[in-house]
Motif scaffolding. Structure first.
Motif, PDB file in Angstrom:
ATOM      1  N   ALA A  81       1.096  -1.104   0.392  1.00 34.44           N
ATOM      2  CA  ALA A  81      -0.353  -0.386   0.327  1.00 34.44           C
ATOM      3  C   ALA A  81       0.973   1.562   0.014  1.00 34.44           C
ATOM      4  CB  ALA A  81      -0.452   0.034   1.268  1.00 34.44           C
ATOM      5  N   ALA A 143     -13.592   2.945  -4.604  1.00 35.31           N
ATOM      6  CA  ALA A 143     -13.269   1.541  -3.489  1.00 35.31           C
ATOM      7  C   ALA A 143     -14.092   1.886  -2.693  1.00 35.31           C
ATOM      8  CB  ALA A 143     -11.662   1.679  -2.507  1.00 35.31           C
TER       9      ALA A 143
ATOM     10  N   VAL B 223      -5.661  -4.380   7.407  1.00 38.40           N
ATOM     11  CA  VAL B 223      -4.677  -3.353   6.298  1.00 38.40           C
ATOM     12  C   VAL B 223      -4.902  -4.211   4.994  1.00 38.40           C
ATOM     13  CG1 VAL B 223      -2.426  -3.923   6.671  1.00 38.40           C
ATOM     14  CG2 VAL B 223      -3.446  -3.715   9.012  1.00 38.40           C
ATOM     15  N   ARG B 224      -5.015  -4.962   5.068  1.00 37.72           N
ATOM     16  CA  ARG B 224      -5.484  -5.373   3.052  1.00 37.72           C
ATOM     17  C   ARG B 224      -6.078  -4.723   2.966  1.00 37.72           C
ATOM     18  NH1 ARG B 224      -8.745  -9.853   3.110  1.00 37.72           N
ATOM     19  NH2 ARG B 224     -10.303  -9.169   2.083  1.00 37.72           N
ATOM     20  N   TRP B 225      -6.894  -3.753   3.541  1.00 31.40           N
ATOM     21  CA  TRP B 225      -7.240  -3.070   2.683  1.00 31.40           C
ATOM     22  C   TRP B 225      -6.734  -1.213   2.415  1.00 31.40           C
ATOM     23  CZ3 TRP B 225      -8.265   2.638   2.569  1.00 31.40           C
ATOM     24  CH2 TRP B 225      -9.234   3.173   1.350  1.00 31.40           C
ATOM     25  N   ALA B 226      -5.606  -1.763   3.275  1.00 35.16           N
ATOM     26  CA  ALA B 226      -4.851   0.146   2.401  1.00 35.16           C
ATOM     27  C   ALA B 226      -4.583  -0.396   0.940  1.00 35.16           C
ATOM     28  CB  ALA B 226      -3.610  -0.415   3.717  1.00 35.16           C
ATOM     29  N   VAL B 227      -4.403  -1.862   0.743  1.00 33.72           N
ATOM     30  CA  VAL B 227      -3.704  -1.971  -0.973  1.00 33.72           C
ATOM     31  C   VAL B 227      -4.984  -2.490  -1.579  1.00 33.72           C
ATOM     32  CG1 VAL B 227      -3.400  -3.887  -2.245  1.00 33.72           C
ATOM     33  CG2 VAL B 227      -2.282  -3.448   0.097  1.00 33.72           C
ATOM     34  N   GLU B 228      -6.550  -2.464  -1.020  1.00 37.20           N
ATOM     35  CA  GLU B 228      -6.983  -2.483  -1.457  1.00 37.20           C
ATOM     36  C   GLU B 228      -7.866  -0.996  -2.240  1.00 37.20           C
ATOM     37  OE1 GLU B 228      -9.060  -7.083  -0.621  1.00 37.20           O
ATOM     38  OE2 GLU B 228      -9.498  -5.023   0.503  1.00 37.20           O
ATOM     39  N   SER B 229      -7.735  -0.044  -1.341  1.00 36.96           N
ATOM     40  CA  SER B 229      -8.390   1.240  -1.584  1.00 36.96           C
ATOM     41  C   SER B 229      -7.061   1.566  -2.142  1.00 36.96           C
ATOM     42  CB  SER B 229      -8.023   2.005  -0.573  1.00 36.96           C
ATOM     43  OG  SER B 229      -6.655   2.541  -0.070  1.00 36.96           O
ATOM     44  N   THR B 230      -6.448   1.682  -2.925  1.00 39.44           N
ATOM     45  CA  THR B 230      -6.109   2.383  -3.709  1.00 39.44           C
ATOM     46  C   THR B 230      -5.727   1.360  -5.364  1.00 39.44           C
ATOM     47  OG1 THR B 230      -3.462   1.236  -3.005  1.00 39.44           O
ATOM     48  CG2 THR B 230      -4.176   3.379  -2.719  1.00 39.44           C
ATOM     49  N   PRO B 232      -8.467  -0.166  -8.020  1.00 33.87           N
ATOM     50  CA  PRO B 232      -9.039  -0.529  -8.098  1.00 33.87           C
ATOM     51  C   PRO B 232     -10.743  -2.011  -7.639  1.00 33.87           C
ATOM     52  CG  PRO B 232      -8.663   1.374  -9.526  1.00 33.87           C
ATOM     53  CD  PRO B 232      -7.061   0.376  -8.014  1.00 33.87           C
ATOM     54  N   GLY B 235     -12.381  -5.156  -3.773  1.00 34.03           N
ATOM     55  CA  GLY B 235     -14.283  -5.548  -3.600  1.00 34.03           C
ATOM     56  C   GLY B 235     -14.110  -5.208  -1.903  1.00 34.03           C
ATOM     57  N   THR B 237     -13.683  -2.899   1.225  1.00 37.53           N
ATOM     58  CA  THR B 237     -13.129  -1.784   1.958  1.00 37.53           C
ATOM     59  C   THR B 237     -12.877  -1.848   3.062  1.00 37.53           C
ATOM     60  OG1 THR B 237     -14.967  -0.497   2.820  1.00 37.53           O
ATOM     61  CG2 THR B 237     -14.889  -0.571   0.458  1.00 37.53           C
TER      62      THR B 237
END
Ligand code: FAD
Lengths: 262, 722
Positions: A81, A143, B223-230, B232, B235, B237
């Motif tokens: 991230a 997101a 924490v995984r979301w931190a990746v997902e948020s950037t 697109p 799934g 958030t």
């Protein structure tokens, strides 16, 4: 007898903090190092920020009671991230630097204040780069809007195009762009001063779609001598012609030579 | 080209902001480009940060308790430059900035436990490398993303601390910078600041069934979301996951923490951190071009509540402390806590994640002695002129409204023989400001002294002359460095000419404050205080904050040294400010009101800190050290008369609030609506919108930039903070 000439303040480069991510680019690493013999580092600790920006995620958590695999999982994810955003910031810095270089070579002779020039260019970059912020913003929004029931969930961010903004001006300006809703192609209306007065409209405005058809760039050319003040221009979605956003441009102060200073 | 003439600058006021501007404009590198005169009402510099020495005991009398924070980069840089230039000879007291400021690693908060029950908690923040004012290394320390990552780490540390309850999990030896720092915070949150971690682990052992693994699993998802948020394609958030995390965590913890203070504190911090993370993401603070300003319309608690913080966490010591620290009570009314969320968040992030050396730094003498006397001496050496006893009454605009044409001044006193006023006195070798004017230097001094003349009092209208300074002759530029409360008084013409100024004076508000100091003949440990020397906030009103100032004893000049010094302060409600046509009499009555509140506080509330300072009849007044005046004759409550208290009700002295919705109305020192004027003060739009020394110094630097394009904005640390 002639009256002594009254002095005026110099032209401000800007009047507001630059709070966007790009503001980070203009923050210096501090004034020249302070050589003070009594100033040893405070013993026994680390900078609370960690060894450097982005390093937080890489810090070694030896005291962490989590299992190794769990720790690795977290670290990997936090790191990627960080890397992603870091990468984008770096890219921005690179652009700023290369902009600086090209402007520098075309301005031969005026090299006396290179750092100031670079700061100015970083600033120019960040004005133009508002678009970049919007792109990243749109991603974040995308997101977020995937979650049912969160704020502003109605907008389908996947449709948000990437719109850039570039301003050509001979005087300091602050520009921003707001899109109310997605639109792939835009018509830009002339920028009008608020409150409407004697200031002429800024007419040299255009939209240049990019190759993909999913976005593009708004270009504004501010004529020399344009009156100081706040200007707004509406963005109309093509072909419907309905409002899709607005550009705001603040012209700060006329350059010195046009203010008749000694 | 014609030689540039010297630019004359009139600086009005001598508070932190004004002197910072003067310091920048007269740096030797500027080769005398600016000729600066500081016009200051009364006999001393300092404004809200002024202090004075009592003539008999040399005791320090402060306008109010002042602590410096470890993130005051600009303010510390100013002081370090100042002490270097001052270059006091070997052997002098307070020779270097290191002598002037000492790190303080404990932060105290008082927590409400039931109706009349309070707990003290000394949180320990480990020293952080470097010192404020050192050059920054590494890249941007202020990014929202960086803060988010740090919040995540803090959270993770909090969660792993819960896992400490498994035996043998954390080895105190295995220290690692940030993780260690945060873990120590947690350990300290758990009340073991002075105990060891083993003990803590043992204590919490029985809560080993916290299903910590479930929490950790949820955290992993977060924490995984931190990746997902950037990315697109993602799934789920972070918001959703954080919500889940706190729901699970809350269910499991709330039942447990009800009976366990340690876990409850950990949980309250975690809960607030979770709310901050959710809020940053939901409100898109990560990417908005406004930075944290985007949420300045909200009150801090309201914003945290919107993002899911529990009521218990919102009433926790840390959150209440953040209001107390900034006197954030509208109209001084304790029932109206209001603090703009964006600034509160900025302050909290900077305070906890960017401090250097220590979270707090304590001055080792009065603020006047530590800050304003050295700056005065350095500025004097550089050729700055000081006009004391000069009170600005009106800033006159040019007929076309474009610039300041004149400065109307009232001269409050003239010196004998027209000599410059020498304002400092020597206390044990240290140059200090006296707490009263030095009457023997001014014409008619004896009579003024007898009449109790106080030229700092707003209602004091004693004037020996008037003068008007003219643009082009007496000054070219003006730096208006008065406190916010004075602006309406002296800027009538500007306000009438410019709507933005009118809105500013209406919307940006201030609050009166009150403070008292006591000198005790017993150390606080003997009175039952069993935590380290402390600054503690969040206690019962009217005096919510206490600071132990024992470090000052050796600098004062008593025949018999006191054993403890304690400062208390808080807001003073507008409702408690007396009014009448006779302003001087009203001010006296307000002062008596503060005195009576202080007496009541000692009688009724101080037992919470010092149980042995009270007996069945209330406070033991004989504990007060009086010096060896007629003062000592007093007994009972009357003995309090010998101590020091103040009602800070002069308009210029009112503390500047950061009310929700008001910050956008501030005006920047960079604003050039009036082309030969700039402003300096903690009330301006200076990047850090809070009433503190750092904001004031930043505004002073900006004022210098406005007049000279130097320092560069990028060198004002934190100006471009999100
Ligand atoms: C009780 C109290 C406690 C505080 N505690 C802390 C703390 O712990 N940490 C912290 O960082 N900050 C603290 N602050 C805030 C801090 O004191 C201020 O933010 C800072 O001192 C403001 O500086 P300034 O230069 O903006 O204004 P001021 O200090 O108010 O300076 C204004 C100057 O203008 C002068 N002046 C006013 N009117 C006129 C006139 N008409 N003519 C000539 N001169 C005039 C005044 O005398 C003064 O010299 C506290 C404030 C108070 C009131």
């Amino acid at each position: 007898m002639k009256e002594p000439q009254r002095l005026r303040r110099p032209v401000p480069r800007r009047t507001r903090p630059n709070r966007s991510i790009l503001g980070a680019l203009s923050q210096s690493d501090g004034l020249p190092p302070i050589a003070d013999p009594v100033d040893g580092p405070e013993a026994g600790g680390m900078h609370p920020l960690g060894p450097g920006f982005g390093d937080a995620a890489e810090a070694d958590f030896a005291a962490d009671p989590l299992s190794d695999s769990a720790r690795e999982y977290i670290d990997r994810n936090v790191r990627s991230a960080s890397d992603l955003i870091d990468g984008q910031i770096r890219q921005g810095e690179e652009t700023a630097k290369s902009l600086g270089r090209s402007a520098f070579s075309s301005l031969n002779g005026a090299a006396s204040d290179l750092p100031a020039l670079l700061t100015g260019l970083v600033r120019a970059y960040s004005d133009i780069g508002t678009a970049w912020v919007d792109i990243v913003g749109a991603l974040a929004q995308k997101a977020e809007t995937a979650v049912p029931g969160t704020v502003n969930g109605s907008r389908n961010a996947a449709d948000m195009p990437m719109i850039g903004l570039s301003v050509v001006a001979g005087q300091p300006v602050e520009a921003s762009l707001e899109l109310f809703r997605p639109a792939q192609r835009l018509t830009v209306q002339p920028l009008v001063a608020t409150p409407p007065g004697n200031a002429a409209d800024i007419r040299e405005v255009s939209f240049e779609p990019d190759g993909s058809g999913a976005g593009g760039r708004i270009r504004i050319v501010v004529p020399g001598g344009q009156a100081v003040g706040m200007y707004h221009g509406l963005l109309l979605a093509d072909p419907e012609g309905t409002p899709a956003g607005a550009v705001t441009l603040k012209i700060l102060t006329l350059p010195e030579d046009e203010r008749g200073r000694s | 080209m014609a030689e540039q003439r010297v630019k004359k600058v009139a600086i009005i006021g001598g508070g932190c902001a004004a002197v910072a501007a003067a310091f920048e404009l007269t740096r030797p590198e500027r080769n005398g480009e600016f000729e600066v005169t500081i016009y200051q009402l009364g006999w001393r510099l300092g404004g809200k940060g002024a202090s004075g020495r009592d003539a008999e005991t040399g005791r320090i009398e402060e306008h109010g308790l002042h602590l410096w924070m470890g993130f005051y980069e600009n303010a510390f840089r100013l002081m370090r430059d100042c002490y270097r230039e001052l270059d006091r000879p070997e052997g002098s007291p307070i020779r270097t900035w290191r002598d002037a400021f000492k790190p303080d690693n404990f932060v105290g908060v008082t927590e409400r436990r039931g109706a009349d029950q309070w707990d003290n908690w000394a949180a320990y923040f480990p020293p952080a490398a470097g010192a404020p004012g050192d050059p920054l290394t590494g890249r941007n320390p202020f990014s929202v993303k960086g803060y988010l990552a740090r919040c995540a780490l803090l959270l993770r540390t909090l969660i792993s601390s819960v896992q400490d309850s498994y035996p043998g999990s954390v080895e105190p030896g295995a220290r690692d910078e940030l993780a260690f720092a945060l873990q120590t915070l947690v350990a300290s949150a758990a009340g073991s600041a002075r105990g060891d971690q083993k003990e803590f682990a043992a204590k919490t052992l029985k809560y080993g069934q916290l299903a910590a693994s479930a929490l950790v699993l949820e955290a992993l998802g977060a924490v995984r979301w931190a990746v997902e948020s950037t990315a697109p394609a993602a799934g789920e958030t972070l918001v959703a996951l954080l919500e889940k995390l706190s729901a699970v965590a809350r269910r499991q913890l709330e039942t447990l923490v009800a009976k366990n203070d340690e876990l409850r504190r950990v949980w309250e911090i975690a809960d607030v951190v979770l709310a901050i993370m959710r809020g940053i993401i939901r409100d898109r603070l990560l990417f908005t071009s406004q930075g944290f300003e985007a949420i300045d319309e909200y009150d801090w608690r309201e914003w945290l509540r919107r993002h899911g913080a529990s009521e218990a966490s919102l009433d926790s010591g840390f959150i209440r402390g953040s209001y107390d620290l900034l006197f954030a009570y509208e109209d001084g009314d304790i029932g109206k806590p209001r603090l703009a969320a964006g600034q509160a968040l900025r302050g909290a992030m900077r305070m906890f994640f960017t401090y250097r050396g220590a979270l707090f730094w304590k001055m080792q003498a009065g603020m006047g002695d530590i800050v304003f006397a050295p700056i005065y001496e350095v500025l004097r050496r550089r050729g700055v002129t000081f006009e004391f006893f000069h009170k600005l009454e009106n800033l006159a605009l040019s007929p076309d409204g474009s610039h300041v044409a004149g400065l109307d001044m009232s001269v409050q006193a003239k010196t004998r023989g027209g000599k410059p006023y020498e304002p400092l006195v020597d206390v044990k070798g240290l140059p200090c400001w006296p707490s009263r004017p030095l009457h023997d230097q001014v014409i008619n001094g004896a009579a003024l002294k007898k009449a109790g003349w106080n030229p700092e009092a707003h209602w004091e209208d004693h004037s020996v002359a008037r003068k008007t300074l003219q643009v082009g002759e007496d000054f070219d530029f003006v730096v208006l460095g008065v406190g916010l409360g004075a602006v309406a008084d002296v800027c009538g013409e500007l306000i009438a000419a410019e709507p933005a100024w009118q809105t500013m004076v209406q919307e940006v508000k201030s609050v009166a404050t009150q403070a008292f100091q006591v000198w005790l003949n017993k150390p606080v440990e003997e009175l039952g205080w069993d935590l380290p020397p402390i600054n503690i906030s969040g206690y019962v009103e009217p005096f919510d904050t206490w600071a132990d100032m024992q470090q000052l004893i050796r600098l004062e000049d008593w025949k018999t040294d006191p054993k403890a010094i304690a400062y208390f302060c808080s807001v003073l409600s507008d409702a408690d400010i007396e009014s009448s046509d006779d302003k001087t009499d009203a001010a006296k009555r307000t002062s008596r009101h503060v005195r009576d509140s202080a007496i009541r506080f000692l009688d009724r509330d101080v037992a919470h800190f010092w149980p042995k300072a009270v007996n069945a009849d209330g406070f033991r007044w004989e504990l007060l050290e009086t010096g060896n005046k007629s003062r000592s004759a007093k007994s009972g409550k009357a003995r309090f008369e010998t101590q020091f208290w103040t009602a800070n009700i002069n308009p210029t002295d009112r503390y500047v609030l950061s009310l929700p919705g008001s910050l956008k109305h501030r005006i920047s020192p960079l604003d050039d609506r009036f082309d030969n004027l700039t402003i300096a003060g903690d009330w301006t739009d200076c990047g850090h919108q809070a009433g503190c020394v750092e904001a004031a110094v930043m505004s002073g630097l900006l004022a210098a930039t406005a007049l000279s394009d130097y320092p560069r904005l990028s060198d004002i640390i934190g100006y471009d903070h999100p």
